[in-house]
Design an enzyme around this catalytic site. Structure first.
Site, PDB file in Angstrom:
ATOM      1  N   SER A 299       0.834  -1.205   0.000  1.00 58.40           N
ATOM      2  CA  SER A 299       0.000   0.000   0.000  1.00 58.40           C
ATOM      3  C   SER A 299       0.865   1.250   0.000  1.00 58.40           C
ATOM      4  O   SER A 299       2.092   1.173   0.055  1.00 58.40           O
ATOM      5  CB  SER A 299      -0.912   0.003   1.219  1.00 58.40           C
ATOM      6  OG  SER A 299      -0.145   0.202   2.388  1.00 58.40           O
ATOM      7  N   LYS A 300       0.188   2.378  -0.045  1.00 56.49           N
ATOM      8  CA  LYS A 300       0.901   3.659  -0.160  1.00 56.49           C
ATOM      9  C   LYS A 300       1.959   3.846   0.913  1.00 56.49           C
ATOM     10  O   LYS A 300       2.961   4.503   0.692  1.00 56.49           O
ATOM     11  CB  LYS A 300      -0.064   4.846  -0.086  1.00 56.49           C
ATOM     12  CG  LYS A 300      -1.192   4.803  -1.056  1.00 56.49           C
ATOM     13  CD  LYS A 300      -2.490   4.431  -0.373  1.00 56.49           C
ATOM     14  CE  LYS A 300      -3.087   3.166  -0.948  1.00 56.49           C
ATOM     15  NZ  LYS A 300      -3.501   2.119  -0.077  1.00 56.49           N
ATOM     16  N   ARG A 301       1.690   3.286   2.072  1.00 59.96           N
ATOM     17  CA  ARG A 301       2.657   3.544   3.128  1.00 59.96           C
ATOM     18  C   ARG A 301       3.993   2.856   2.863  1.00 59.96           C
ATOM     19  O   ARG A 301       4.973   3.099   3.550  1.00 59.96           O
ATOM     20  CB  ARG A 301       2.075   3.142   4.495  1.00 59.96           C
ATOM     21  CG  ARG A 301       2.086   1.685   4.804  1.00 59.96           C
ATOM     22  CD  ARG A 301       1.116   1.330   5.918  1.00 59.96           C
ATOM     23  NE  ARG A 301       0.591  -0.002   5.707  1.00 59.96           N
ATOM     24  CZ  ARG A 301       1.223  -1.105   6.048  1.00 59.96           C
ATOM     25  NH1 ARG A 301       2.394  -1.030   6.661  1.00 59.96           N
ATOM     26  NH2 ARG A 301       0.713  -2.285   5.808  1.00 59.96           N
TER      27      ARG A 301
END
Length: 505
Positions: A269-271
């Site tokens: 994910s984006k993180r």
RNA sequence: GCCCCCAUCGUCUAGCGGCCUAGGACAUCGCCCUUUCAAGGCGACGGCGGGGAUUCGAAUUCCCCUGGGGGCACCA
């Protein structure tokens, strides 16, 4: 054990060739192309091309609220950038359209009517509240949440009456009892018990159609022969297979590939950093490297090769060699591959590629400088975005007294070395002498130095500092070649003046 | 909770009962090359999750456990 279990003969033409494979990539236009979706698209593409088949692009915009045309456009653009061009889709008609689910509602409605008529589906008047309560109770009892079929056995009259009275209803599929199994091209045989599947909704009260249903109508209608998608759809397959049976359509073969995980083992994910193809492109990752990396993420042809062009991947691709286990996205390896691709580029091509990145940082190179600078920084680049950092030295103004490496010039004999280069260049010639010439000039300087007993570091370090004020950077011959004759002379003069003043002080 | 899938170095993987003292790549570390940074060359480190079973023989087959992932919607 035969590994070609996805082979299907076309009986109509005597089975003289593999059947016309038709696969589809079906993104929802609710965002940009994600790295995971890109891999799904890639596997579809490789499989289709390997079998001389067709890849269709279908836009799954059933969710009108979140779907946007601009996302569709950007997804297609990103696919094209990767070299994954669909043979059919919203932008290329292939006779099986329309290719947007939002434009196919009449087809879905037809199917629902048919299922209602054949008894495979029924109207459900249960309210959301009742369904929520039911689910809560079942969960509390430790059961799997599942519709209890309250509305299954209503008489036709009752249904008509309630409908006429204006009651809202969904259409549910009557899940048949028994096991559902299929032979996954990647996983092998998978079986589900229908017991765990509740009567799912086909058409919502708002008239919208459920994903699992629309997909089947579309795949059947588009004559899809192989569904290649992520493992997150594996449980959907049971429902979809039931629908094929109910609709009396031949089911496609399935291949469920694993998902991509982040370095911490969780879903990517984006993180974890950049996750969309666009972001990677903007940073200066090359399409070829991204494709190469994505292909190798959970697939390998065997052997010890790591580098493959898209064409080579097409030739080698074999669905049965796709790994069953999830793969962790490893930026280090992508970086390595990208650097490899950059290093294999010609300097003229690299110049072109790197230009916008330099421009963005306000670095404008002279015509004669470009290829030299590209060649000079080539081996340093991991991504094109790194270019300004390394190219800067070729255009930046230099204030010698500000250099923290000044003391290098204080060594014995430095003035002589600088003077030699000055002399070698003063004769004139191209402002940006070719690299070979620059090498010859430096050789000449080195030879002359040798006569005076100066060599190696004692020659090159002071030259580097005098020319750039730095103690590290591109090869010296690149500097002599790419810095510009007039600028070099200026800097040598400045250094010489500095030494002169220092000496007399 | 229930269902499904998965399990080889830190990471991606090769391996489909003896070719395994488990191979390659990235990363890491060391050495070499080198005027610097890189790149490149050479090398090192490092793994079959655990337990049973089958077999003359198991990383490879079977079962259990454990761990990870996914799914269970009037989202897609």
């Amino acid at each position: 054990m035969p590994r070609d279990r996805f082979r299907r003969e076309t009986s109509e033409d005597g089975g003289s060739h593999m059947s016309d494979v038709r696969v589809r990539f079906a993104p929802s236009p609710t965002g940009t192309l994600h790295i995971g979706s890109a891999r799904t698209a890639l596997y579809n593409f490789l499989f289709a091309r390997h079998h001389q088949g067709v890849m269709v692009l279908r836009v799954e915009d059933t969710d009108l609220k979140r779907s946007r045309r601009e996302h569709e456009v950007s997804i297609i653009r990103d696919l094209h950038w990767l070299g994954l061009r669909a043979d059919e889709g919203p932008d290329v008609d292939g006779g099986y359209g329309p290719y947007r689910q939002s434009e196919r509602t009449a087809l879905y409605e037809d199917g629902v009517q048919r299922l209602l008529e054949t008894g495979w589906a029924y109207r459900c008047f249960c309210t959301q509240e009742r369904l929520d309560a039911l689910k809560r109770e079942q969960l509390a009892r430790g059961e799997m949440p599942k519709y209890d079929r309250l509305c299954l056995n209503q008489s036709l009259e009752t249904v008509r009456a309630r409908l006429r009275a204006g009651e809202e209803a969904t259409v549910r599929f009557k899940v048949p009892a028994g096991d559902v199994s299929f032979d996954d091209l990647i996983h092998g045989p998978i079986t589900f018990s229908a017991d765990v599947i509740g009567d799912f909704i086909l058409r919502r009260t708002d008239g919208g159609f459920a994903y699992n249903y629309a997909v089947v109508v579309d795949d059947a209608g588009m004559k899809i022969t192989h569904v290649v998608r992520g493992e997150d759809h594996i449980t959907n397959t049971a429902r979809q297979l039931m629908l094929y049976r109910a609709l009396d359509e031949p089911a496609p073969a399935y291949a469920h590939h694993s998902l991509i995980l982040g370095p911490d083992g969780g879903k990517l994910s984006k993180r974890h950093g950049a996750t969309s193809i666009g972001e990677f492109r903007d940073m200066g990752y090359l399409a070829g490297a991204v494709v190469n990396y994505l292909a190798l993420l959970s697939w390998h042809p065997g052997g010890e090769r790591e580098k493959f062009t898209l064409e080579e991947l097409v030739a080698e691709f074999d669905m049965s060699r796709v790994s069953k286990s999830p793969a962790v996205f490893d930026l280090d390896k992508l970086n390595w591959l990208n650097g490899l691709y950059i290093r294999e580029m010609g300097s003229a091509e690299l110049s072109e590629q790197v230009r916008p990145y330099l421009h963005e940082e306000g670095i404008a190179l002279a015509e004669g400088q470009r290829d030299i600078v590209s060649a000079a920084i080539q081996s340093n680049l991991v991504v094109l975005e790194d270019a300004p950092r390394y190219a800067r030295v070729f255009v930046e103004e230099l204030s010698l007294p500000a250099s923290v490496h000044l003391e290098v010039l204080h060594e014995e004999g430095v003035a002589g070395v600088l003077a030699l280069l000055r002399e070698a260049l003063a004769g004139g010639g191209d402002e940006y002498p070719p690299v070979e010439e620059a090498k010859a000039i430096l050789k000449q300087v080195a030879d002359a130095c040798k006569d005076k007993g100066i060599k190696g570091k004692a020659i090159y370090k002071p030259l580097r500092v005098a020319l750039t004020g730095l103690d590290q950077g591109p090869e010296l011959f690149y500097l002599v070649s790419g810095l510009g004759r007039s600028r070099i002379l200026e800097r040598l003069d400045a250094a010489l003046t500095y030494l002169d003043e220092r000496g007399s002080a």
